[in-house]
Design a protein around this motif. Sequence first.
Motif, mmCIF file in Angstrom:
data_model
loop_
_atom_site.group_PDB
_atom_site.id
_atom_site.type_symbol
_atom_site.label_atom_id
_atom_site.label_comp_id
_atom_site.label_asym_id
_atom_site.label_seq_id
_atom_site.Cartn_x
_atom_site.Cartn_y
_atom_site.Cartn_z
ATOM 1 N N GLY A 194 0.820 -1.214 0.000
ATOM 2 C CA GLY A 194 0.000 0.000 0.000
ATOM 3 C C GLY A 194 0.848 1.256 0.000
ATOM 4 O O GLY A 194 0.555 2.233 -0.708
ATOM 5 N N SER A 195 1.929 1.256 0.782
ATOM 6 C CA SER A 195 2.814 2.424 0.839
ATOM 7 C C SER A 195 3.509 2.650 -0.493
ATOM 8 O O SER A 195 3.628 3.792 -0.965
ATOM 9 C CB SER A 195 3.854 2.230 1.950
ATOM 10 N N SER A 196 3.972 1.551 -1.106
ATOM 11 C CA SER A 196 4.664 1.670 -2.396
ATOM 12 C C SER A 196 3.740 2.227 -3.464
ATOM 13 O O SER A 196 4.121 3.119 -4.247
ATOM 14 C CB SER A 196 5.217 0.314 -2.816
ATOM 15 N N MET A 197 2.522 1.704 -3.512
ATOM 16 C CA MET A 197 1.568 2.162 -4.521
ATOM 17 C C MET A 197 1.158 3.611 -4.267
ATOM 18 O O MET A 197 0.919 4.380 -5.207
ATOM 19 C CB MET A 197 0.344 1.254 -4.532
ATOM 20 N N SER A 198 1.075 3.993 -2.997
ATOM 21 C CA SER A 198 0.714 5.373 -2.674
ATOM 22 C C SER A 198 1.786 6.340 -3.155
ATOM 23 O O SER A 198 1.471 7.422 -3.689
ATOM 24 C CB SER A 198 0.524 5.512 -1.159
ATOM 25 N N ILE A 199 3.055 5.931 -3.005
ATOM 26 C CA ILE A 199 4.155 6.791 -3.459
ATOM 27 C C ILE A 199 4.107 6.968 -4.976
ATOM 28 O O ILE A 199 4.241 8.076 -5.506
ATOM 29 C CB ILE A 199 5.506 6.205 -3.017
ATOM 30 N N VAL A 200 3.907 5.856 -5.688
ATOM 31 C CA VAL A 200 3.893 5.930 -7.157
ATOM 32 C C VAL A 200 2.671 6.703 -7.651
ATOM 33 O O VAL A 200 2.771 7.564 -8.543
ATOM 34 C CB VAL A 200 3.920 4.509 -7.759
ATOM 35 N N SER A 201 1.502 6.428 -7.078
ATOM 36 C CA SER A 201 0.258 7.043 -7.559
ATOM 37 C C SER A 201 0.215 8.542 -7.281
ATOM 38 O O SER A 201 -0.322 9.315 -8.098
ATOM 39 C CB SER A 201 -0.952 6.364 -6.905
ATOM 40 N N ASN A 243 5.899 13.374 -10.606
ATOM 41 C CA ASN A 243 7.047 13.241 -11.504
ATOM 42 C C ASN A 243 6.749 12.140 -12.510
ATOM 43 O O ASN A 243 6.802 10.953 -12.188
ATOM 44 C CB ASN A 243 8.299 12.917 -10.691
ATOM 45 N N MET A 244 6.449 12.502 -13.741
ATOM 46 C CA MET A 244 6.083 11.525 -14.763
ATOM 47 C C MET A 244 7.243 10.602 -15.113
ATOM 48 O O MET A 244 7.048 9.428 -15.415
ATOM 49 C CB MET A 244 5.588 12.242 -16.018
ATOM 50 N N ASP A 245 8.474 11.157 -15.060
ATOM 51 C CA ASP A 245 9.631 10.309 -15.367
ATOM 52 C C ASP A 245 9.764 9.188 -14.327
ATOM 53 O O ASP A 245 10.067 8.039 -14.654
ATOM 54 C CB ASP A 245 10.915 11.163 -15.370
ATOM 55 N N ALA A 247 9.296 5.270 -15.094
ATOM 56 C CA ALA A 247 10.417 4.381 -14.796
ATOM 57 C C ALA A 247 9.958 3.184 -13.958
ATOM 58 O O ALA A 247 10.401 2.052 -14.161
ATOM 59 C CB ALA A 247 11.507 5.152 -14.051
ATOM 60 N N CYS A 248 9.021 3.440 -13.014
ATOM 61 C CA CYS A 248 8.494 2.350 -12.196
ATOM 62 C C CYS A 248 7.718 1.356 -13.054
ATOM 63 O O CYS A 248 7.867 0.133 -12.914
ATOM 64 C CB CYS A 248 7.588 2.911 -11.099
ATOM 65 N N LEU A 249 6.877 1.890 -13.950
ATOM 66 C CA LEU A 249 6.090 1.004 -14.822
ATOM 67 C C LEU A 249 6.994 0.220 -15.764
ATOM 68 O O LEU A 249 6.788 -0.976 -16.007
ATOM 69 C CB LEU A 249 5.075 1.825 -15.620
ATOM 70 N N SER A 250 8.016 0.898 -16.296
ATOM 71 C CA SER A 250 8.926 0.230 -17.227
ATOM 72 C C SER A 250 9.748 -0.846 -16.519
ATOM 73 O O SER A 250 9.981 -1.927 -17.074
ATOM 74 C CB SER A 250 9.846 1.272 -17.865
#
Length: 467
Positions: A396-403, A407-409, A413-416
């Motif tokens: 949950g914490s990781s997804m909250s940081i990404v979502s 910063n689109m880059d 980068a996370c998705l790639s």
Amino acid sequence: MLKEMQQVLRLIMLMGKQRQKLGLRTGGGLLLLLWTDTEVSTQKLNCTVNCTVAAAGPWCAGIQMEALQPALVRLKESMCPCVWPCNEPDPEELSAFTDLYGSLRFLLSFQVKDTRHCTSEWQAHLEAFLRTFTLANAGIQIHLKLKINQEASLREFSVKVKRRVALADQLLLTLDVTCSAPPPCCVKKGCWCVRGHPAIGGRLPLSIPPQTMEQGLFGDLSVQVVTLLTPCLLPYPNVATELTHIQVLVYNPSNIPVTGPSGFFQKLPAVLDCQELGLYRVYCSSFKDLVYSGGTVYTVEKDSWDDPEQESSLPTVQQSLLLFFFLQHSDPFTSQLTDLMATEMLIELHLEDILNNNRQALVAAVQTELRNTLKSQNHRKKQQEKLHAAAEVILGSSMSIVSSSSNMDFRNACLSRMKVHDTHELAASLRESLWRVTSWKFVPKAKCFSTKMEVHPENDEPTTAEI
């Protein structure tokens, strides 16, 4: 035919039992030759099966055929009326066996006239019996050569991984502890335990019923339980396990499997406290399963109310449990080989009465051994609950940081890096990677690996980079 083979094996095992007590080598070979003489082959009306039993190697060292003559006479008298002597097999049939194990210590041939011995079902019974025999006599390699109705086949029963255990009467047994389950694909080479670790239970004295004593059975009778859980997952303390089958095997004092269905063990699951054992439901498998597996088999049913989403995310390894019941008997007034054989036959004949006469003590003993064996498995389940809760917080914490990142880059980068297209796929991929890393954490155990294992850190780099 199976009963006759049991009698012959009983004779050999009783002669070699002294070597087991002294801790001497008990390896070697056992050869079973079976071939048919069919008088009317098209209709199979009169199917005569010839059987030769040969033994060689240290396990039967010291056997003198001349000294066995009184026992052989008694053995032939105890066999069915349809059994009679037959000619010895072709020496060439024995030469390959003697090349492997040395000169023959025991050789006996006989005939049985019965059409049932020509069926594939009978052969399945025989092979199941030999497999069960090998489990508790792992030092003996069995060669089964069949030539039934002109169809020849050769089966060998050998053991890859053995373990010697000492019972309460200081009798040393060699068990087959080989784990045949293949390692999961995520396990590194050389990091999978290929053996089980038998747990020796206490010795339980058995009282002999009065009606059995009237038939001539006296002395001290007891049973010792040994449990074997496979596959071993001690090096992976975070992996979830699921017990699916329990198999009960009973061995007489000569260490030969007791065949035939047992009403006592078929009814045993009904009186076990499954809640204390951490099991949902245990029931006896079908009769067909009993025939082809040997002994009595229980199926363990899991709770249907478990969270399916949580179960699907957890890597679960199925395990099976072997329950060995080793009967032991001693009587200072019984020392002759023929008397020992007669006593064992009485034990097998009245085994159900003996088990029922000691029902309460046996149920308590089985409950205790199962509880001790499954204690670590139940501890795993509690650890899994803690691990699952912690993993959900991390996820949950990781997804909250990404979502929430603008910063689109960084987001791309996370998705790639995880090779996904959107945050929904990212959550699923992160969950899978997180469980793979945490569940398959490797902790070397000295008793699982006899030599120092090779560790390849480079194999962990992709998984670590994903997280």
